[in-house]
Design an enzyme around this catalytic site. Sequence first.
Site, short mmCIF file in Angstrom:
data_model
loop_
_atom_site.label_atom_id
_atom_site.label_comp_id
_atom_site.label_asym_id
_atom_site.label_seq_id
_atom_site.Cartn_x
_atom_site.Cartn_y
_atom_site.Cartn_z
N TYR A 51 0.86 -1.20 0.00
CA TYR A 51 0.00 0.00 0.00
C TYR A 51 0.88 1.23 0.00
CZ TYR A 51 -5.00 -0.35 0.02
OH TYR A 51 -6.29 -0.47 -0.39
N GLU A 53 -0.53 4.79 -0.57
CA GLU A 53 -1.34 5.99 -0.83
C GLU A 53 -0.48 7.24 -0.67
OE1 GLU A 53 -4.66 5.88 1.82
OE2 GLU A 53 -5.71 4.36 0.64
N ASP A 197 -6.01 13.27 -25.71
CA ASP A 197 -5.98 11.87 -25.30
C ASP A 197 -5.24 11.11 -26.41
OD1 ASP A 197 -6.48 9.21 -24.93
OD2 ASP A 197 -8.63 9.42 -24.53
N THR A 223 -3.13 5.75 -22.49
CA THR A 223 -3.06 4.41 -21.92
C THR A 223 -1.61 3.96 -22.14
OG1 THR A 223 -3.76 3.51 -24.03
CG2 THR A 223 -5.46 3.77 -22.36
N LYS A 226 -1.20 0.19 -25.34
CA LYS A 226 -1.50 0.08 -26.78
C LYS A 226 -0.17 0.13 -27.55
CE LYS A 226 -6.21 1.76 -26.43
NZ LYS A 226 -6.44 2.41 -25.15
N ARG A 232 -1.47 -2.79 -18.76
CA ARG A 232 -2.79 -2.18 -18.96
C ARG A 232 -2.98 -1.08 -17.91
NH1 ARG A 232 -6.76 -3.37 -21.95
NH2 ARG A 232 -5.42 -4.94 -22.88
N1 PLP Z 1 -8.86 6.89 -24.65
C1 PLP Z 1 -8.77 6.30 -25.84
C2 PLP Z 1 -8.51 7.13 -27.06
C3 PLP Z 1 -8.91 4.91 -25.94
O1 PLP Z 1 -8.84 4.32 -27.13
C4 PLP Z 1 -9.14 4.15 -24.76
C5 PLP Z 1 -9.31 2.70 -24.79
O2 PLP Z 1 -9.53 2.06 -25.74
C6 PLP Z 1 -9.24 4.84 -23.55
C7 PLP Z 1 -9.10 6.21 -23.52
C8 PLP Z 1 -9.58 4.13 -22.27
O3 PLP Z 1 -8.60 3.32 -21.80
P1 PLP Z 1 -8.93 2.17 -20.70
O4 PLP Z 1 -9.56 1.05 -21.46
O5 PLP Z 1 -7.59 1.86 -20.13
O6 PLP Z 1 -9.85 2.77 -19.69
#
Ligand code: PLP
Length: 418
Positions: A51, A53, A197, A223, A226, A232
Amino acid sequence: MQNLKKQDPILFKLIRKELERENANLELIASENFAPSSVLEAQGSCLTNKYAEGYPGRRWYGGCEYIDEVENLAIQRAKKIFGAEHINVQPHSGSTANMAVYLSVLEFGDTVLALDLACGGHLTHGHVHNFSGRFYNIVTYGVDRRTEMLDYDAIEEIAKCCRPKMIVAGACAYPRIIDFKKFRQIADKVGAYLFVDMAHICGLVIAGAHPTPVPYAEFVTTTTHKTLRGPRSGIILCKKEFSDKIDKTVFPGIQGGPLMHIIAAKAVAFKLAMSQKFKADQFQTVKNALALAASLASYGFRIVSGGTDTHLLLVDLTNRRLTGRDASEILDKAKITVNKNLIPFDRLSPSVTSGIRLGTPAVTSRGMKEREMKKIAQALDILLRLGVSNNEIISVRDLVSAVTKQFPLYPELLKCKK
Ligand code: PLP
């Protein structure tokens, strides 16, 4: 996994079966990849027990001396590969990272301008059933009907009309380069935050195969599983002035204890991402996507937007008189894994769709190149016809088997006794 085998043989068998499936199938889901064994090892380590935090040097628990070093290592490496002012490596996932960004600077009900899901946006960019669509007033932009690409003038017009507090750029099914500088200019004209994102293109950005959003956006999330090829999970990059807000929103705002084994695995992925091999693989991923798109087009498939600049492509199956759902079911039978996907202005529902999304990160991680992409296109041409026969499916399955055997996945794990 000999202890697992002894203590939980049922689960051991299931993991073994999944390993064999991953090895035997052609993985073309654009959001998937194969994490290196060193990433898997860090994930499976004793760090799962701890843990922690808080943040390095400011924990709510004792015994964090090594944990602090692990998290600092992840932060330093991430700063180096992304060139960001501040990094938070604690988000459990991409969705959590996105949630933290919204909650850090927006009030409920604020207007957010984001890419329409039907044109490639993600659930966390405003889907009605997602927290983003429930908490905020989401206005969407799309792609141009003719080019199927982003039209920055049109986006600017919408922004001037709706005066958003935040503009979200980034997608999960947009195959073209995104011009982050143009997004910055639009955001400045309307006084909005820019949030990028980059989950899908993260690896390409690190390698320089796609322009980076980092200098332009107040907030960038990704993320880590990918194109980056890590565990993950998710991370947030932001400008220094927002570091406190972001950190407080992640913890104690929306998360408790960080997943230290996952943070360690992220640190490994960041280290590997500094290598020449990683860079070469990311460029090869794009070359493979280009080769796959060109080969498919030569068989008469319509590629959305006429091609790709990235790791993914969208195939419109309308002229094959198949839906995306039919296609992914047929391909599954021949051990080719894809996902059905809406195409821009799709007339079918998200559960049926007119298209499929194909991605090359996973096959590239196995070592496949343009030659294999041509074979994959040939296989898709055989399978994606109305009334494909069982014999044809079997012949493609043999072809898939020949290709995957040439590029074994996790050979050291497969060698272990069943
Ligand atoms: N943002 C984009 C552009 C994504 O393609 C994804 C997942 O496919 C996410 C956010 C979310 O990621 P997670 O599945 O780890 O929550």
